[in-house]
Structure formats: C-alpha cells, structure tokens
Write a protein that holds these residues in place. Structure first.
Motif, PDB file in Angstrom:
ATOM      1  N   SER A   1       0.894  -0.942  -0.248  1.00 35.47           N
ATOM      2  CA  SER A   1       0.319  -0.164   0.274  1.00 35.47           C
ATOM      3  C   SER A   1       1.182   0.907   0.297  1.00 35.47           C
ATOM      4  O   SER A   1       0.447   2.441  -0.791  1.00 35.47           O
ATOM      5  CB  SER A   1      -1.033  -0.258   1.082  1.00 35.47           C
ATOM      6  N   ILE A   2       1.803   1.465   0.649  1.00 31.86           N
ATOM      7  CA  ILE A   2       2.797   2.272   0.653  1.00 31.86           C
ATOM      8  C   ILE A   2       3.627   3.024  -0.306  1.00 31.86           C
ATOM      9  O   ILE A   2       3.579   3.771  -0.929  1.00 31.86           O
ATOM     10  CB  ILE A   2       3.861   2.177   1.976  1.00 31.86           C
TER      11      ILE A   2
ATOM     12  N   LYS B   1      -2.739   2.212   9.456  1.00 32.11           N
ATOM     13  CA  LYS B   1      -1.762   2.562   8.328  1.00 32.11           C
ATOM     14  C   LYS B   1      -2.384   3.218   7.218  1.00 32.11           C
ATOM     15  O   LYS B   1      -1.775   4.224   6.670  1.00 32.11           O
ATOM     16  CB  LYS B   1      -2.184   0.991   7.364  1.00 32.11           C
ATOM     17  N   ASP B   2      -4.144   3.604   6.755  1.00 26.98           N
ATOM     18  CA  ASP B   2      -3.892   4.872   5.792  1.00 26.98           C
ATOM     19  C   ASP B   2      -3.574   6.143   5.889  1.00 26.98           C
ATOM     20  O   ASP B   2      -3.428   6.297   5.671  1.00 26.98           O
ATOM     21  CB  ASP B   2      -5.941   4.597   5.697  1.00 26.98           C
TER      22      ASP B   2
ATOM     23  N   ILE C   1       0.043   6.154   5.214  1.00 19.57           N
ATOM     24  CA  ILE C   1       0.614   5.988   4.038  1.00 19.57           C
ATOM     25  C   ILE C   1       0.506   7.767   3.739  1.00 19.57           C
ATOM     26  O   ILE C   1       0.809   8.051   2.741  1.00 19.57           O
ATOM     27  CB  ILE C   1      -0.121   5.484   3.210  1.00 19.57           C
TER      28      ILE C   1
ATOM     29  N   SER D   1       3.751   9.517   2.175  1.00 26.83           N
ATOM     30  CA  SER D   1       3.507  10.539   0.273  1.00 26.83           C
ATOM     31  C   SER D   1       4.122  12.255   1.222  1.00 26.83           C
ATOM     32  O   SER D   1       4.235  12.572   0.362  1.00 26.83           O
ATOM     33  CB  SER D   1       1.938  10.262   0.173  1.00 26.83           C
TER      34      SER D   1
END
Length: 447
Positions: free
Chosen positions: A9-10, A305-306, A309, A313
């Motif tokens: 995901s990252i 997690k979200d 990320i 970014s």
C-alpha cells in the motif's frame, strides 16, 4: 506472514505520482560538477547521434552487453535474467533503426525513448535563447503543469561542453526510459522484457512502472524482507552499472560525447538514492510500527495504516517540492545559498571509499537510509503541520497551489534553518557521490 500488504500500500501510494528524488537533476548536477576540474575544464566534445555510435561500436557493444548480463546475474539478488532473444548481436548490414531497437531492447529500456541531441541550459549561466526543442522531442511522458524545462537543440557535429552534456543527461532517465517494462504493463515491449509483473504500484500508471528502477530498499530489516520479499525487486543498481560501463566503453573507443552522456545517465540512479525516501520504505517509522499497522489492517482496522501512508506521501512530496524551489530560486537569481555551496564542496569526496560497482549499495543508499529518521523529525518540525502531519490533507492534489519557500518564511526561523541545513547535507552527499562516480568512470575508461 507471506506478504506485507501495508508495504504494498505504501509503495502503491508513493509511486502513483511523479515524485522525483531531487526534482530536475540537471540543476544540482551543474552545481556539483562545475567544481570538478575533470568535467568543468574538459575540452568540448562533438555531438554524435546514438545511431552513429552504435554502428561504429557494434562488435564491442555485443561483448559489453553480454558482460553486463553476466555481472547482473552474479551480483543482483532476485535478478530476472534477460531473455536470450534480446541479446545484442553485431549485424553490420541492418538499418540504423533496427540496430537502435536491438540496443534498447538488450538494455531493456523503453524502445520509444528519445535519446535526442539536446542539452538543458544551466539557468544560472544561460537564458536558453536560441533553438529550443519542444518537451515532446526529448521526453515521452506528458509535460507537467507549470513546467520550467527548457531544452536546447544540438545538431550532429556541434561542439558542446562536457559539463552541459553530463548535467543534462543526469535528468534524462525521468524522460520515459524506464516506463512500462513489466509483464503486466500496457505496452508490447514490457511483455517481452522478462522483468516479471510490477512489484508494487498500479501497472496502468506510468509513474508506478518507473519507480522500481529509481528506488532501492537495500537496508530494511530481515523481518520486513521476510514479510515483503517484493521489496528486493528494485533495479537502480542494474541501471547504474549498465550506463557507467557504457560510458567507459564510449570514452575508450573515441566517442567522448556518449562517454559523458552515459555518465550522466548513470549518475541519475545514484543521485536518486541519496534521497532517504528513495532508499528506505518508510523513513522515520520502525519495522515494529509497520508490522503493527499491517496487523490491524488485516483485522479490519485500517485507520493507522491509511494515516501512515498519507503522511509518508505528503512528507516525501513536500521535501522534494521545497528543495526544488530552493534550487530554482537560487539559479534564476544567480545567487548562492547554503545548498549551492554544499553541492560544490569537495571536502567530503575523500571521506568515502573509492568508487566501485557496489558503491551505490554499500555507500550511497546506506547513508541515505540512515539519515531518514532524523530528516523526518526536522521536516515535521519546520513544515506547516497541515502539510506533513495531517492525514486528512492530500499534498499531491494541492501541490501546484503551494509555494513552500513563501510558507516557510512564516514559520520559526530556527526550525527552517535546521531543515535547510539538513537538505544542504543531503545535497552535499549528492555532490560528493556524483563526483566520485565520475572519477570511477573516467578511471575505468583510462582517461
């Protein structure tokens, strides 16, 4: 845990927008190499089309490209062997176009790559007036909004300064050379190159397909590699080696224009890995934190997690945008800042081992990965919190409307000075490693 979904995901998030390691590499490359007599004082060279170089050195290139493949198989973990049908074989009677295609296919770069005759004029010393090329004549990718790129055309036979050749070429791998090279890419060539499927990111997005050639996660924990083995499927060392050995061959065989051009191409991948966000998966976040966030997400609780990320970014993009603004402002004002002085400073050059085929892994990426945690702390302390500490904010979608130099003029001067010093230190490494690589290539070419 066979696969760390969080790492995917990252990397998927970080490779879906054009986050170049140092913006336009030509700007810092000009500053780093103008301090190097071997480059700055070198005699002008004669611009030569790629087709002419390939035709003149077809037999030597056959041997070199075979040796590159043998080196990669022996030295690169998880290296996907080049299909035998792509090996470059000397065939003097074929057309220039066919020979060029065979060469690019043997390197496994995009066969529509331009390799035009051009330079990026140094904005500090040139107004770039004259015969300018359109963006599409040099780059196969769409021109970004608010682009400041200028490309000056060269003709075969034109004399050109080696500094201009190598500094211009240092940005060239971002012009589409590494796009769509995978089995699942929307291209005909990707399905024949043998690299396998894209290890992370979206194969339908061109920037995703480039990322595994411009990032290298060589110093993660053993636990992370076990959970996410795809982290080892990155290939900046391959590209650096291919172009550096091509440069040495071009110099040895009397093609100095291509010696300097391939030198610049090779430098790009080294320079990318001086940026901590290209040398480690999640700068500032521990393996334990990554694994915990992944475990929560697998249990249906993806919030941690979200958020991680988005913040990774945002911080990556904010760092690159700020240093690019600093470099461009200094170039256009023709005034030095601490960054320009750091790029030129040769004091650190001798502090590192002599250039070798393992320098990119053992020296460059080791240093950048280690610098990540402190850099993140400094960045978060200096940047407006909304840009780098708020997971509800998407920096990438707002980037074109933000001027970070202006924004940081409003924050704590001490925090900004600390960030400026951190960026200057990273670019001092950029300069030292670039010069050491040039020295190594020149030595290998017996110049």
């Amino acid at each position: 845990m066979k696969n760390l979904a969080f790492a995917l995901s990252i990397l998927g998030a970080l490779s879906t927008s054009p986050a170049w390691a140092w913006g336009n590499h030509s700007l810092p490359a000009y500053r780093a190499l103008e301090a190097m007599p071997e480059v700055a004082n070198a005699s002008p060279v004669i611009a030569e089309p790629l087709e002419a170089f390939l035709k003149a050195e077809e037999k030597t290139l056959e041997a070199l490209l075979a040796s590159q493949e043998a080196w990669a198989a022996a030295n690169l973990e998880n290296y996907p062997a080049r299909p035998a049908a792509l090996a470059f074989t000397a065939k003097p009677g074929r057309t220039d176009e066919t020979r060029r295609l065979a060469f690019l296919s043997a390197l496994r770069v995009a066969p529509n790559s331009k390799f035009a005759l051009y330079i990026q004029p140094d904005p500090r010393t040139s107004s770039a007036a004259g015969n300018l090329l359109p963006y599409a004549a040099v780059n196969t990718l769409p021109e970004p909004p608010h682009s400041t790129y200028k490309f000056a055309a060269l003709k075969a036979g034109d004399p050109v300064a080696p500094l201009s050749v190598v500094a211009s070429a240092a940005d060239e791998p971002d012009y589409g050379l590494d796009i769509n090279l995978w089995d699942d890419s929307p291209s005909e060539w990707g399905k024949t190159y043998g690299f396998g499927t894209l290890p992370f990111g979206n194969p339908a997005l061109s920037f995703s397909t480039q990322a595994p050639f411009h990032m290298g996660f060589m110093h993660e924990s053993r636990v992370l590699y076990m959970a996410a083995p795809f982290l080892k499927r990155t290939f900046p060392r391959l590209r650096s080696y291919q172009y550096s050995t091509l440069a040495a061959l071009a110099f040895r065989t009397g093609h100095p224009y291509w010696g300097w051009r391939f030198t610049g191409l090779s430098l790009h991948y080294l320079q990318d890995l001086t940026q901590p966000y290209h040398a480690s998966l999640a700068p500032g976040d521990s393996t334990t934190k990554l694994l915990w966030a992944n475990a929560l997400a697998m249990a249906g609780m993806s919030g941690m997690k979200d958020d991680m990320i988005v913040l990774l970014s945002n911080r990556h993009l904010a760092l690159e945008k700020y240093q690019t603004e600093l470099l461009e402002n200094a170039a256009h004002s023709k005034q030095d800042s601490a960054i320009e002085k750091a790029l030129r400073n040769t004091d650190k050059d001798g502090n590192y081992p002599e250039w070798s085929e393992h320098y990119l892994r053992d020296v460059v990426s080791t240093q950048a990965a280690a610098a990540g945690p402190q850099l993140v702390q400094t960045l978060v302390a200096a940047m407006p919190p909304g840009y780098v500490s708020d997971p509800a904010f998407d920096f990438g979608t707002k980037e074109d409307t933000i001027n970070l130099v202006t924004e940081l003029a409003k924050v704590d001067p001490a925090a900004r000075a600390k960030l400026d010093a951190a960026i200057a230190e990273l670019l001092a490494n950029f300069g030292a490693h670039s010069r050491n690589a040039v020295r190594g290539i020149l030595k290998a070419s017996n110049r």
